[in-house]
Design a protein around this motif. Structure first.
Motif, PDB file in Angstrom:
ATOM      1  N   PRO A 179       0.827  -1.208   0.000  1.00 18.56           N
ATOM      2  CA  PRO A 179       0.000   0.000   0.000  1.00 18.56           C
ATOM      3  C   PRO A 179       0.864   1.262   0.000  1.00 18.56           C
ATOM      4  O   PRO A 179       1.962   1.280   0.553  1.00 18.56           O
ATOM      5  CB  PRO A 179      -0.791  -0.102   1.310  1.00 18.56           C
ATOM      6  CG  PRO A 179      -0.336  -1.341   1.992  1.00 18.56           C
ATOM      7  CD  PRO A 179       0.872  -1.850   1.304  1.00 18.56           C
ATOM      8  N   ALA A 182      -2.077   5.820   3.400  1.00 23.08           N
ATOM      9  CA  ALA A 182      -3.489   5.508   3.627  1.00 23.08           C
ATOM     10  C   ALA A 182      -3.986   6.238   4.872  1.00 23.08           C
ATOM     11  O   ALA A 182      -3.186   6.582   5.760  1.00 23.08           O
ATOM     12  CB  ALA A 182      -3.693   4.006   3.784  1.00 23.08           C
ATOM     13  N   GLY A 221      -4.699   7.097   0.245  1.00 26.53           N
ATOM     14  CA  GLY A 221      -5.501   5.897   0.052  1.00 26.53           C
ATOM     15  C   GLY A 221      -6.634   5.744   1.045  1.00 26.53           C
ATOM     16  O   GLY A 221      -6.544   6.136   2.207  1.00 26.53           O
ATOM     17  N   MET A 226      -8.755  -0.375   0.144  1.00 24.73           N
ATOM     18  CA  MET A 226      -7.554  -1.200   0.085  1.00 24.73           C
ATOM     19  C   MET A 226      -7.813  -2.577   0.688  1.00 24.73           C
ATOM     20  O   MET A 226      -7.366  -3.600   0.151  1.00 24.73           O
ATOM     21  CB  MET A 226      -6.405  -0.504   0.809  1.00 24.73           C
ATOM     22  CG  MET A 226      -5.877   0.726   0.082  1.00 24.73           C
ATOM     23  SD  MET A 226      -4.581   1.575   1.039  1.00 24.73           S
ATOM     24  CE  MET A 226      -3.833   2.599  -0.243  1.00 24.73           C
ATOM     25  N   GLY A 246      -2.875   1.955  -4.362  1.00 20.90           N
ATOM     26  CA  GLY A 246      -2.724   3.409  -4.307  1.00 20.90           C
ATOM     27  C   GLY A 246      -1.931   3.923  -5.493  1.00 20.90           C
ATOM     28  O   GLY A 246      -0.903   3.352  -5.857  1.00 20.90           O
ATOM     29  N   SER A 247      -2.415   5.003  -6.107  1.00 23.23           N
ATOM     30  CA  SER A 247      -1.699   5.573  -7.249  1.00 23.23           C
ATOM     31  C   SER A 247      -0.324   6.087  -6.842  1.00 23.23           C
ATOM     32  O   SER A 247       0.625   6.043  -7.633  1.00 23.23           O
ATOM     33  CB  SER A 247      -2.520   6.704  -7.876  1.00 23.23           C
ATOM     34  OG  SER A 247      -2.779   7.735  -6.925  1.00 23.23           O
ATOM     35  N   ASP A 248      -0.182   6.546  -5.603  1.00 22.38           N
ATOM     36  CA  ASP A 248       1.132   7.007  -5.150  1.00 22.38           C
ATOM     37  C   ASP A 248       2.108   5.841  -5.033  1.00 22.38           C
ATOM     38  O   ASP A 248       3.290   5.967  -5.365  1.00 22.38           O
ATOM     39  CB  ASP A 248       1.025   7.775  -3.829  1.00 22.38           C
ATOM     40  CG  ASP A 248       0.356   6.998  -2.710  1.00 22.38           C
ATOM     41  OD1 ASP A 248      -0.323   5.974  -3.001  1.00 22.38           O
ATOM     42  OD2 ASP A 248       0.484   7.408  -1.541  1.00 22.38           O
ATOM     43  N   SER A 249       1.606   4.691  -4.584  1.00 24.71           N
ATOM     44  CA  SER A 249       2.455   3.513  -4.505  1.00 24.71           C
ATOM     45  C   SER A 249       2.893   3.082  -5.900  1.00 24.71           C
ATOM     46  O   SER A 249       4.077   2.792  -6.136  1.00 24.71           O
ATOM     47  CB  SER A 249       1.709   2.371  -3.808  1.00 24.71           C
ATOM     48  OG  SER A 249       2.533   1.225  -3.694  1.00 24.71           O
TER      49      SER A 249
END
Length: 296
Positions: A179, A182, A221, A226, A246-249
């Motif tokens: 993840p 979040a 997130g 998730m 997650g788009s950041d992950s």
């Protein structure tokens, strides 16, 4: 939808809590572990026949074995083991105490390893199952101020990656969950910040300290979504080796891997320059030991 039985560590908060609530709501059984007395009483009251609580500190090796054995004895079969318990230790490596380092490793790394090792004989005997190992985007990338946290997550990913090849023939699938940030209590509830050394105030470590002390940011997130994705991954066959959430992950891991690959490829010739002369002798290397990895 197949009804399953799950073992979830850290069921009282964060991803463990979201997983437990969703699983129980859909009719699954959950053996959920916790550290704080009273933190799962509501789950026990609402689902007394399907939620089986057990107090567990994953830094206690004997307790891990006892809790895992008792869960299998009580429930007969556990389909999915979720190794979720953990926390973040933040600060420059020099700022950390030996006790903090020992506890971080004992919780995030060796605690996860011991939990999975305790479950493996049961999973083998019952003919298979699934393991979800919670890691993080921090198991693929690393930032100043999180050296020990990253060490544990990178370590547990290496363990789980190798484990997957060891147990696949027993019908046991292994998924590493990665993840990004979040909206759980990880950042402002369960993270530990080391005592400050002033010399690091002018380094990137100061940014981590500022985030944890000012409490002005939140994760991207949605932990409930998730958790839903983690549950859905168990339906996939074969088990996905990694589950990026997650788009950041995704962005961070992709950028990290691209950069790492470029660094490696720039050394193609210099790496080969250190090989010994062949002279007709059979040789082997890591690639010869891991055919399953080559075939992925």
């Amino acid at each position: 939808m197949t009804s399953r039985t799950w073992l979830v560590t850290g069921a009282n908060s964060g991803f463990g809590r979201h997983l437990s609530e969703q699983l129980l709501s859909r009719g699954d059984r959950v053996a959920g572990t916790f550290r704080t007395p009273g933190s799962v009483d509501d789950l026990s009251a609402h689902w007394p026949d399907r939620f089986h609580p057990a107090r567990l500190d994953v830094t206690d090796p004997a307790a891990i074995i006892a809790v895992v054995d008792q869960a299998w004895t009580a429930l007969g079969r556990i389909d999915v083991v979720v190794s979720n318990a953990g926390y973040g230790l933040m600060g420059a490596a020099e700022e950390l105490t030996d006790d903090q380092i020992t506890h971080q490793i004992a919780t995030n790394l060796t605690g996860s390893i011991r939990l999975i090792r305790a479950a493996l004989p049961h999973l083998r005997r019952q003919g298979g199952g699934r393991i979800l190992q919670l890691s993080s985007v921090g198991g693929q990338a690393a930032w100043p101020g999180g050296s020990l946290y990253h060490a544990t997550k990178w370590g547990v990913e290496g363990f789980a990656d190798a484990l997957a090849g060891e147990v696949a023939s027993f019908g046991i699938g292994v998924t590493i969950v990665e993840p990004g940030s979040a909206r759980t209590n990880f950042r402002y509830g369960s993270s530990v910040l080391a005592d400050r050394i002033e010399a690091y105030d002018a380094t990137p470590v100061a940014g981590v300290r500022r985030i944890l002390t000012e409490r002005t940011t939140e994760g991207l997130g949605d932990p409930a979504l998730m958790a839903t994705a983690m549950i859905a991954s168990v339906e996939q066959d074969p088990a996905p080796r990694r589950l990026v959430l997650g788009s950041d992950s995704y962005r961070t891991i992709e950028n990290t891997l691209v950069t790492r690959l470029a660094d490696v490829r720039s050394q193609r010739e210099s790496a080969g320059a250190t090989d010994a002369p062949l002279e007709g002798v059979a040789t082997s290397g890591p690639a010869d030991l891991t055919p399953a990895v080559r075939d992925r």
